[in-house]
Design an enzyme around this catalytic site. Structure first.
Site, PDB file in Angstrom:
ATOM      1  N   TYR A   1      10.846   3.169  19.567  1.00 15.52           N
ATOM      2  CA  TYR A   1       9.599   2.753  18.158  1.00 15.52           C
ATOM      3  C   TYR A   1       9.551   1.752  18.567  1.00 15.52           C
ATOM      4  CZ  TYR A   1       8.287   5.021  13.693  1.00 15.52           C
ATOM      5  OH  TYR A   1       7.267   5.780  12.941  1.00 15.52           O
TER       6      TYR A   1
ATOM      7  N   ARG B   1      -6.487   3.097  15.814  1.00 16.57           N
ATOM      8  CA  ARG B   1      -5.561   2.289  14.909  1.00 16.57           C
ATOM      9  C   ARG B   1      -4.609   2.239  15.057  1.00 16.57           C
ATOM     10  NH1 ARG B   1      -2.219   3.057  10.077  1.00 16.57           N
ATOM     11  NH2 ARG B   1      -1.190   2.621  11.781  1.00 16.57           N
TER      12      ARG B   1
ATOM     13  N   LYS C   1       6.741   8.837  18.043  1.00 13.29           N
ATOM     14  CA  LYS C   1       6.999   9.739  16.901  1.00 13.29           C
ATOM     15  C   LYS C   1       7.286  11.645  17.340  1.00 13.29           C
ATOM     16  CE  LYS C   1       4.715   7.263  14.345  1.00 13.29           C
ATOM     17  NZ  LYS C   1       5.138   6.724  12.698  1.00 13.29           N
TER      18      LYS C   1
ATOM     19  N   GLU D   1      -2.235  11.228  13.454  1.00  6.42           N
ATOM     20  CA  GLU D   1      -1.235   9.228  14.052  1.00  6.42           C
ATOM     21  C   GLU D   1      -2.754   8.435  14.175  1.00  6.42           C
ATOM     22  OE1 GLU D   1       1.970   9.153  12.185  1.00  6.42           O
ATOM     23  OE2 GLU D   1       1.816   6.967  12.630  1.00  6.42           O
ATOM     24  N   ASP D   2      -2.174   6.975  13.693  1.00  3.43           N
ATOM     25  CA  ASP D   2      -3.077   5.712  13.749  1.00  3.43           C
ATOM     26  C   ASP D   2      -4.472   6.159  14.498  1.00  3.43           C
ATOM     27  OD1 ASP D   2      -0.449   5.492  13.392  1.00  3.43           O
ATOM     28  OD2 ASP D   2       0.396   4.230  15.438  1.00  3.43           O
TER      29      ASP D   2
ATOM     30  N   ASP E   1       0.453  11.097   8.408  1.00  5.66           N
ATOM     31  CA  ASP E   1       1.539  10.444   8.386  1.00  5.66           C
ATOM     32  C   ASP E   1       1.083   8.866   7.662  1.00  5.66           C
ATOM     33  OD1 ASP E   1       4.512   9.655   9.069  1.00  5.66           O
ATOM     34  OD2 ASP E   1       4.204   8.886  10.808  1.00  5.66           O
ATOM     35  N   ASP E   2       0.165   7.921   8.072  1.00  2.50           N
ATOM     36  CA  ASP E   2      -0.040   6.861   7.560  1.00  2.50           C
ATOM     37  C   ASP E   2      -0.259   6.588   6.180  1.00  2.50           C
ATOM     38  OD1 ASP E   2       0.222   5.690  10.419  1.00  2.50           O
ATOM     39  OD2 ASP E   2      -1.338   6.928  10.647  1.00  2.50           O
TER      40      ASP E   2
ATOM     41  N   ASN F   1       2.810  -2.809  10.833  1.00  6.00           N
ATOM     42  CA  ASN F   1       3.813  -2.889  11.935  1.00  6.00           C
ATOM     43  C   ASN F   1       2.473  -3.351  13.210  1.00  6.00           C
ATOM     44  OD1 ASN F   1       6.408  -1.411  11.444  1.00  6.00           O
ATOM     45  ND2 ASN F   1       5.078   0.197  10.699  1.00  6.00           N
TER      46      ASN F   1
ATOM     47  N   ASN G   1      10.045   1.830   6.330  1.00  9.75           N
ATOM     48  CA  ASN G   1       9.054   2.798   7.156  1.00  9.75           C
ATOM     49  C   ASN G   1       8.845   4.567   7.367  1.00  9.75           C
ATOM     50  OD1 ASN G   1       8.177   3.614  10.713  1.00  9.75           O
ATOM     51  ND2 ASN G   1       8.547   2.326  10.915  1.00  9.75           N
TER      52      ASN G   1
END
Ligand SMILES: O=C([O-])CC(=O)C(=O)O
Ligand SMILES: [Mg+2]
Length: 652
Positions: free
Chosen positions: A200, A253, A271, A343-344, A366-367, A508, A552
């Protein structure tokens, strides 16, 4: 391994195959299974296609055994290809086919023996017992020793520690996952604090940057613009049918590293391994997905090892249509209760996708939401150290994207609940700085929609340092994706204002962290309450050791997901995120607090996840969003009993 125990289909259609297999292997085969390699990479063919493919396979075997010159040629380039087939006594016909002929890449095997050692779901390596070695044709394939899973863990950890380079550790872990899945999870669960930084953040960030070079095996589904119109078909190519959680990214991203295109795949893979290790979701129920609509990363576009579409990102309708097809296909294939974690994604898509699918699918981002929930938990805990209630504090963010505005909104929601003031009022305690300075009313016209609720009345302020000086926050949160932006001056200003400044550097991986733990403690003279998105080792300052927590979303999403699954929830509700925050905050002990820690250690994460899951599930039942009825009496026990265990099973 796909197994058709005693099926008449097998006896009828494969009598020829099993006969030649029996002859060639000289042994009795009790339960052969059929694997058509073109259907499945891991040997689990989709049932729907088996009979058709087997028929074709048998036909090809016959044809290939006597190659015909009249077969149509697939070779179009002007390459010198041999038209002579090889292979003396080529029973299966794979070598007698010439290079001009089509063949189906097929294998015939039994659900034991060599292929068993090659199947990551069932392989136990040296831990296969004596009886299993006899019953499953493993004699001679393994050295004589039989070891316990515990010894395997010990050996793997010793091996892992030999690697000095983090990426080597990452690759060793991925190799293990592809070789022996249970051992991988056993290792990860029992050594979570040591291995989390490997599978991770921060190492997964570097792995994504170099994914093209280290790619070996597909660990999830790649859905690109090439697959438009056929996404349902693509989903059906995945060997597992009962999917409960999907983590999907479009790679735009990745952490704070930006656009990594198709190579973002490392993130959904990482994840989901946390879903299993930390939250106890069965690995086979997890599906990592990367949507490839191109990349705007010039370096990747020019990288000969890049694995994605070599084009700039699709936007607008072209993008929306692909995403919509994906979301529709997922529901059609896996039903209403499959959880989809975004995610991202970049800001400009993340908020819109969440708004669009939040009412029709079981989704969360999630973000935006996972990070918000973990940070709120940390703040609730920090109040024990700094005093006051949430609404007594002033919050300043650097970064007004998904994480920044997501956290801000959840804090406002919680303040509003606690104090009975409207959420609009609660928002006024929270200030955000973006790349253009403090977000204020005079900028409202030019702001993206998700920033507008945070445009309060104030003079324009352009730098973070000036914002700290004028807003006088008690809590400073970095969610900018930009490393080393909490400078010495900024932290000194926070320390001048507060006895115990709360400083969270969330971005991160480590390279993008707004400051290091060492900087936070040194510049605040040991007074900061500090946590960061990526882990830092304890820091020595003035002869004392300071350990910091890891703020996190990994604390939240595994338990949240488990809670949604065990309750059969059909939608994610903000109150579930608040419930998850409260459950996490309650897991911080006085002993943790005495060390300045605002999060519990990750070593207890499965117990923590069960607590979070129970609270989330209870909320789902309370809100009428749960479909698994009746509600279990003890949800914590129920959550624990539903968790995947990586211990080996005995094979009959
Ligand atoms: O992946 C992580 O470590 C946390 C996260 O969601 C991000 O930084 O985007
Ligand atoms: Mg993320």
């Amino acid at each position: 391994m796909f197994s058709l125990n005693g099926s008449s289909f097998l006896n009828n259609s494969l009598s020829g195959v099993s006969k030649s297999l029996t002859q060639s292997t000289q042994r009795k085969i009790s339960a052969p299974s059929v694997v058509v390699a073109s259907v499945s990479s891991n040997g689990r063919p989709a049932d729907r296609n088996v009979s058709v493919l087997m028929e074709n396979t048998l036909k090809e075997m016959r044809e290939n055994a006597a190659p015909s010159s009249s077969s149509s040629s697939p070779v179009t380039e002007k390459e010198s290809k041999s038209t002579v087939g090889g292979g003396v006594e080529d029973v299966y016909g794979e070598d007698t086919a010439t290079e001009d002929q089509y063949i189906t890449p097929w294998t015939v095997t039994v659900a034991s023996g060599y292929p068993l050692l090659r199947d990551p779901h069932y392989n136990k390596g040296l831990a296969f017992g004596e009886k299993e070695r006899d019953a499953h044709f493993l004699r001679g394939l393994l050295p004589p020793v039989v070891v316990s899973q515990a010894l395997q863990v010990k050996k793997m950890m010793a091996n892992m520690r030999q690697y000095q380079v983090p990426l080597q550790r990452y690759m060793a872990m991925m190799d293990l996952q592809e070789r022996n899945e249970r051992l991988f999870y056993k290792l990860l669960i029992e050594n979570v604090e040591e291995l989390l930084p490997v599978v991770y953040t921060p190492t997964v960030g570097e792995a994504c940057q170099k994914y093209g070079s280290i790619f070996r095996q597909p660990q999830g589904l790649f859905i690109s613009l090439k697959e438009k119109g056929r996404i349902l078909e693509v989903l059906r190519n995945w060997p597992e049918k009962k999917i409960q959680v999907i983590v999907v990214t479009d790679g735009e991203r990745i952490l704070g590293l930006g656009d990594l295109g198709c190579q973002g795949m490392g993130i959904p893979v990482g994840k989901l391994s946390l879903y299993s290790a930390l939250g106890g979701i069965r690995p086979s129920a997890c599906l990592p997905v990367t949507i490839d609509v191109g990349t705007n990363n010039e370096q990747l576009l020019n990288d000969e090892f890049y694995i994605g579409l070599r084009r700039r990102r699709a936007t607008g309708q072209e993008y929306a249509e692909l995403l919509d097809e994906f979301m529709t296909a997922v529901k059609q294939n896996y039903g209403e209760k499959v959880l989809i974690q975004f995610e991202d994604f970049a800001n400009h898509n993340a908020f819109d996708l969440l708004a669009k699918y939040g009412t029709t699918h079981l989704v969360f981002n999630d973000d935006i939401q996972g990070t918000a929930s973990v940070v709120l938990a940390g703040l609730i805990t920090a109040l024990n150290l700094v005093g006051g209630t949430l609404s007594d504090h002033r919050f300043l963010f650097l970064g007004a994207g998904e994480a920044g505005t997501g956290i801000a909104e959840l804090i406002a929601l919680e303040i509003s609940k606690q104090t009975n003031i409207p959420v609009e009022e609660a928002r006024k305690k929270i200030w955000l700085v973006d790349s253009k300075g403090l977000i204020v009313k005079s900028r409202v016209e030019s702001l993206q929609h998700f920033k507008r609720p945070w445009a309060h009345e104030h003079e324009p302020v352009t730098t973070l340092l000036d914002a700290v000086k004028t807003i006088k926050p008690t809590i400073l949160i970095g969610s900018s994706g930009a490393g080393r932006t909490f400078t010495k001056e900024v932290i000194e200003a926070m320390t001048a204002l507060n006895e115990k400044p709360v400083i969270l550097a969330l971005s991160n991986p480590t390279s993008q962290s707004e400051c290091t733990a060492e900087e936070a403690y040194t510049w605040s003279e040991g007074r900061a309450i500090f946590a960061s998105g990526s882990p830092f080792s304890p820091v020595e300052y003035n002869g004392e050791f300071y350990a910091s927590g890891q703020a996190n979303n990994a604390y939240i999403f595994p338990g949240l997901g488990l809670g949604l699954i065990i309750s059969g929830a059909i939608r994610v509700h903000d109150d579930m995120l608040l419930a998850a925050s409260e459950a996490l905050a309650e897991q911080v002990s006085q002993e943790n607090l005495d060390k300045g820690l605002i999060y519990p250690p990750f070593s207890n994460i499965r117990k923590i996840s069960a607590q979070i899951a129970a609270r989330v599930a209870a909320k789902a039942y309370e809100l009428g969003l749960a479909t698994r009825l009746p509600q279990p009496e003890n949800l914590v026990k129920h959550a624990e009993s539903c968790m995947y265990s990586p211990n080996y099973r005995n094979y009959r």
